[in-house]
Design a protein around this motif. Structure first.
Motif, short mmCIF file in Angstrom:
data_model
loop_
_atom_site.label_atom_id
_atom_site.label_comp_id
_atom_site.label_asym_id
_atom_site.label_seq_id
_atom_site.Cartn_x
_atom_site.Cartn_y
_atom_site.Cartn_z
N LEU B 6 -11.46 101.36 108.03
CA LEU B 6 -12.06 100.17 108.62
C LEU B 6 -11.15 98.93 108.55
CD1 LEU B 6 -14.84 99.78 109.91
CD2 LEU B 6 -15.70 99.07 107.68
N PHE B 7 -10.55 98.74 107.38
CA PHE B 7 -9.80 97.49 107.17
C PHE B 7 -8.31 97.69 106.88
CE2 PHE B 7 -14.05 96.71 105.02
CZ PHE B 7 -14.63 96.04 106.08
N ASN B 8 -7.87 98.96 106.80
CA ASN B 8 -6.49 99.24 106.38
C ASN B 8 -6.24 98.72 104.96
OD1 ASN B 8 -3.80 100.10 106.50
ND2 ASN B 8 -3.10 98.13 107.35
N LEU B 9 -7.29 98.83 104.11
CA LEU B 9 -7.16 98.38 102.71
C LEU B 9 -7.43 99.57 101.77
CD1 LEU B 9 -9.23 95.05 102.80
CD2 LEU B 9 -6.74 95.26 102.61
N LYS B 10 -6.70 99.61 100.63
CA LYS B 10 -6.88 100.71 99.67
C LYS B 10 -8.29 100.68 99.07
CE LYS B 10 -2.67 99.63 97.99
NZ LYS B 10 -1.66 99.37 97.02
N SER B 11 -8.76 99.48 98.77
CA SER B 11 -10.12 99.29 98.24
C SER B 11 -10.46 97.82 98.45
CB SER B 11 -10.17 99.67 96.75
OG SER B 11 -9.30 98.86 96.03
N ASN B 12 -11.58 97.41 97.91
CA ASN B 12 -11.95 95.99 98.04
C ASN B 12 -11.10 95.16 97.07
OD1 ASN B 12 -13.16 93.49 98.06
ND2 ASN B 12 -15.25 94.30 98.18
N SER B 313 -6.22 89.36 107.85
CA SER B 313 -7.02 90.49 108.31
C SER B 313 -7.59 91.26 107.12
CB SER B 313 -6.11 91.42 109.14
OG SER B 313 -6.78 92.60 109.41
N PRO B 314 -8.86 91.63 107.09
CA PRO B 314 -9.84 91.66 108.18
C PRO B 314 -10.57 90.34 108.43
CG PRO B 314 -10.82 92.56 106.19
CD PRO B 314 -9.40 92.22 105.84
N PHE B 315 -10.23 89.27 107.67
CA PHE B 315 -10.81 87.95 107.97
C PHE B 315 -9.91 87.24 108.98
CE2 PHE B 315 -11.27 88.58 103.25
CZ PHE B 315 -12.60 88.93 103.24
N ASN B 316 -10.23 85.99 109.25
CA ASN B 316 -9.29 85.14 109.99
C ASN B 316 -9.32 83.76 109.36
OD1 ASN B 316 -11.31 83.38 111.39
ND2 ASN B 316 -11.96 85.36 112.20
N GLU B 317 -8.35 82.94 109.70
CA GLU B 317 -8.19 81.66 109.00
C GLU B 317 -9.42 80.76 109.17
OE1 GLU B 317 -4.45 79.80 109.67
OE2 GLU B 317 -4.92 78.09 108.40
N THR B 318 -9.97 80.70 110.39
CA THR B 318 -11.13 79.82 110.65
C THR B 318 -12.30 80.25 109.77
OG1 THR B 318 -10.36 79.94 112.91
CG2 THR B 318 -12.47 78.82 112.53
N ASP B 349 -21.78 97.97 106.97
CA ASP B 349 -22.21 97.83 108.37
C ASP B 349 -21.14 98.32 109.35
OD1 ASP B 349 -24.56 96.72 107.54
OD2 ASP B 349 -23.93 94.63 107.84
N SER B 350 -20.05 98.86 108.82
CA SER B 350 -18.89 99.29 109.63
C SER B 350 -18.44 98.19 110.60
CB SER B 350 -19.23 100.55 110.43
OG SER B 350 -19.50 101.60 109.57
N LYS B 351 -18.31 96.99 110.06
CA LYS B 351 -17.95 95.84 110.88
C LYS B 351 -16.50 95.40 110.61
CE LYS B 351 -18.33 91.88 113.09
NZ LYS B 351 -18.06 91.86 114.51
N SER B 352 -15.67 95.52 111.57
CA SER B 352 -14.29 95.06 111.42
C SER B 352 -13.75 94.64 112.80
CB SER B 352 -13.42 96.17 110.84
OG SER B 352 -12.12 95.70 110.64
N PRO B 353 -13.05 93.52 112.90
CA PRO B 353 -12.78 92.54 111.86
C PRO B 353 -14.03 91.75 111.46
CG PRO B 353 -11.98 91.77 113.97
CD PRO B 353 -12.48 93.16 114.20
N GLU B 357 -19.30 84.83 112.96
CA GLU B 357 -20.68 85.16 113.31
C GLU B 357 -21.28 86.12 112.29
OE1 GLU B 357 -21.07 86.81 117.21
OE2 GLU B 357 -23.20 87.19 116.89
N TYR B 358 -20.49 87.12 111.90
CA TYR B 358 -20.96 88.09 110.90
C TYR B 358 -21.21 87.39 109.56
CZ TYR B 358 -21.39 92.20 107.98
OH TYR B 358 -21.87 93.14 107.09
N TYR B 359 -20.31 86.50 109.21
CA TYR B 359 -20.47 85.74 107.96
C TYR B 359 -21.77 84.92 107.98
CZ TYR B 359 -19.84 81.65 104.93
OH TYR B 359 -20.04 80.63 104.03
N LYS B 360 -21.99 84.24 109.12
CA LYS B 360 -23.18 83.38 109.22
C LYS B 360 -24.46 84.20 109.12
CE LYS B 360 -21.35 79.24 111.33
NZ LYS B 360 -21.04 78.54 112.56
N THR B 361 -24.44 85.40 109.70
CA THR B 361 -25.62 86.28 109.63
C THR B 361 -25.91 86.66 108.18
OG1 THR B 361 -24.76 87.20 111.68
CG2 THR B 361 -26.60 88.37 110.67
N ASN B 362 -24.85 86.77 107.37
CA ASN B 362 -25.02 87.24 105.99
C ASN B 362 -24.80 86.13 104.96
OD1 ASN B 362 -25.28 90.34 106.20
ND2 ASN B 362 -23.65 89.81 107.64
N LEU B 363 -24.90 84.90 105.43
CA LEU B 363 -24.58 83.74 104.58
C LEU B 363 -25.28 83.77 103.22
CD1 LEU B 363 -22.99 80.97 104.97
CD2 LEU B 363 -25.23 79.98 105.31
#
Lengths: 275, 371
Positions: B6-12, B313-318, B349-353, B357-363
């Motif tokens: 999903l994120f090209n990351l080894k773990s969180n 990535s998987p976040f963005n600066e904004t 939720d298998s959400k990437s990136p 909007e996703y952040y606001k939904t889960n604020l």
């Protein structure tokens, strides 16, 4: 004056005592305790600080010997329990715990022995709950471990200012260790991955962290009650906080901690009268 | 779906508080703090004078992480190479809070001394070491114990029993022949013995250049009894006085319910305070520092080094700027918690990136604890 002492105060004294110094001084006071208070001491004396600085097994025997001194002071005439019905109504109190039994004994001794009563307890809610009744009905008043230590200091020649400061400092240490351990556990607590959508758990953890950091112990205790009342909702927090159940049971207040420190200072800056 | 797919990351990367496994312990961002520690250790390797450094910050500001990072053999080896000396001997302990802090302190340090390794390391220069022990200090008994420490003819378990004060009559008889006729006294011998051992470890700098003693949770000095607080102060002062060279002590201090930096003077004696050479502050991080930290941490956790222009990535600066604005002034642990939760939520939720909007939904799930 008749002294009555509660379990938390006696447990504190047993824990901070060194070579039975305090116990011997205490023997000179005309004090009694209820059977249920003795049972509470017996049940909880080794539980205190179990999480933070457990008492070494070799010290258990010493404390068991010390308990014998207290057993002799159990008020054996249980006629005071005849006041139960009237007092539970008067005090509007339904629990039959050590503090309540001590209240019954206070009213009984004052009424039938015509003596004022000084009840020592470190249980803040019990103090708040019962002090107005003792005062209003002219039964006596309530003090805590700090006052008891000062009383013992004032009435014993061999009790030096250094001893008083040492025992007050030990008393502070007993509570501070638990607060520090609780704060560290809360600050390091990580919400388990399977609970990341449990908003109430996240908010509860945040509130607990903020309250302990501000040393708002009353608020921490109230949040703890909410956690215990909703074990399922707060399951991971409950599993962690339950280790501190004895600390929460003691319902210590931030004011009490401040009082200990203030009296350590007073011992030098504003000495207590001693003949 | 896995973090990798999903994120090209080894773990969180944000869910370790603090990391314990050596490979997981990496340093991201905060170059100034890193440099301060780096330089302090480098100086300890090059300059003989012993010193005491205070590390101050809030809970979760990274003090324990710094201890774990700079305790790594690879990191110490790198600094040593740069300084042109041998690696320091690293000891990490937590301030004891029990009824006998000095005994606990001593026991914890002895626990961490690998006697068989140290004996083997100094085996080739045993005679020189014995001569050196004879030169330092004036306490014949302590010197004999120190000699026994490095003497592989004395069985290690027997000697450990002696150090812990649990030697039996047979042990004592055999040690008596080596000039050790009494048990160690916590009040007078523990600090002296540790000082001699520390001095021996850095003897001629051929095995270890210095000893780093990193003490965590030193703020708990505020909850010790007055007597034990004084004893702890004296113990540390004696350690520094009796080890004038090659000892670097770090004290981690956390702002807590019962301890504030302004109260430091109440708990640390003048004698000890005068030995403090520096204070490293772990301030609450500012936005640019956090952005660098996040990008470096994410980079270290990348599975494949894809040429991605978005270093967050998987976040963005904004999105990160918004999260930091919502969080306000908080510790790096709080930031890790928020970003860690967001990554976990997105993974489930298998959400990437992960976007705004996703952040606001889960604020509430992410920063609900703020309210």
């Amino acid at each position: 004056m008749q002294y009555i002492i509660d379990a938390c105060t006696l447990i504190n004294l047993l824990h901070i005592d060194e070579d039975e110094f305090l116990l011997k001084k205490l023997q000179k006071l005309e004090f009694v305790l209820c059977k249920v208070v003795y049972d509470e001491i017996n049940k909880n004396v080794f539980k205190k600080l179990q999480k933070t600085i457990p008492y070494p097994i070799e010290m258990h025997k010493d404390i068991e010997i010390k308990l014998n001194y207290l057993r002799e002071r159990i008020y054996s005439d249980e006629s005071y329990k005849d006041l139960d019905e009237a007092l539970s109504k008067l005090l509007n109190y339904s629990k039959k715990n050590g503090e309540y039994q001590s209240m019954m004994l206070s009213f009984y001794l004052n009424t039938f022995n015509k003596t004022r009563v000084l009840f020592f307890t470190d249980d803040s809610p019990a103090k708040k709950e019962f002090a107005p009744y003792l005062e209003y009905h002219k039964i006596g008043y309530i003090e805590d471990s700090v006052d008891l230590l000062i009383t013992l200091y004032r009435h014993n020649d061999g009790f030096t200012t250094g001893d008083l400061k040492r025992f007050l400092s030990l008393l502070y240490h007993e509570y501070a260790c638990e607060i520090s351990a609780l704060e560290k556990v809360l600050q390091n607590f990580e919400i388990p991955r399977n609970e990341i959508r449990n908003r109430e758990l996240i908010i509860m953890l945040g509130s607990l962290k903020q309250s302990i950091n501000k040393l708002e112990l009353g608020k921490v205790a109230s949040l703890y009650s909410q956690v215990t009342e909703n074990k399922k909702k707060y399951s991971p927090l409950f599993d962690m906080l339950i280790q501190f159940s004895d600390f929460f049971r003691s319902e210590i207040s931030s004011d009490f901690l401040a009082k200990i420190n203030q009296n350590i200072e007073f011992a030098d800056s504003k000495p207590f009268y001693k003949f | 779906m896995s973090y990798e797919k999903l994120f090209n990351l080894k773990s969180n990367p944000f869910r370790h508080t603090p990391a314990i496994s050596s490979t997981e312990i990496i340093w991201a961002g905060f170059p100034l703090i890193k440099e301060k520690f780096h330089n302090r250790i480098k100086r300890a390797i090059k300059v003989p004078n012993s010193s005491l450094i205070l590390n101050w910050g809030e809970y979760g500001s990274g003090k324990t992480h710094a201890a774990r990072y700079f305790g790594k053999k690879t990191v110490l080896a790198e600094i040593s190479e740069e300084a042109g000396g041998k690696i320091p001997y690293f000891i990490f302990v937590t301030l004891p809070k029990g009824k006998s802090p000095i005994e606990d302190f001593y026991t914890t340090i002895v626990d961490k001394l690998d006697i068989s390794l140290l004996r083997a390391s100094f085996n080739s220069q045993k005679e020189d070491l014995i001569n050196y022990i004879d030169l330092i200090g004036d306490n014949g008994f302590i010197k004999n114990v120190a000699k026994a420490f490095f003497n592989d003819e004395i069985e290690e378990n027997l000697f450990r029993r002696y150090l812990y004060g649990s030697a039996n009559a047979t042990d004592n008889r055999s040690l008596s022949e080596r000039g050790i006729q009494r048990v160690l006294n916590p009040d007078t011998d523990y600090s002296k013995l540790l000082s001699v051992i520390f001095s021996c470890l850095t003897f001629n700098g051929s095995v270890y250049s210095s000893v780093i003693l990193w003490i965590d949770e030193f703020e708990d000095i505020a909850i010790l009894t007055k007597v034990n607080g004084d004893k702890t102060n004296s113990f540390l002062r004696e350690l520094l006085d009796n080890t004038p060279n090659n000892l670097l002590i770090f004290l981690n201090l956390t702002q807590s319910a019962l301890f504030n930096i302004e109260d430091l003077g109440e708990y640390i004696s003048e004698a000890l305070k005068s030995r403090i050479k520096d204070r490293i502050n772990f301030e609450l991080p500012k936005e640019p520092e956090i952005l660098t930290y996040v990008s470096e941490l994410l980079k270290a956790y990348k599975v494949e080094d894809i040429n991605d222009t978005n270093i967050y990535s998987p976040f963005n600066e904004t999105l990160l700027q918004q999260i930091l604005k919502d969080l306000g002034n908080v510790s790096i642990r709080n930031i890790n918690e928020a970003l860690g939760t967001l990554v976990d939520l997105a993974e489930s939720d298998s959400k990437s990136p992960i976007d705004l909007e996703y952040y606001k939904t889960n604020l509430t799930d992410v920063i609900g604890w703020k309210n």
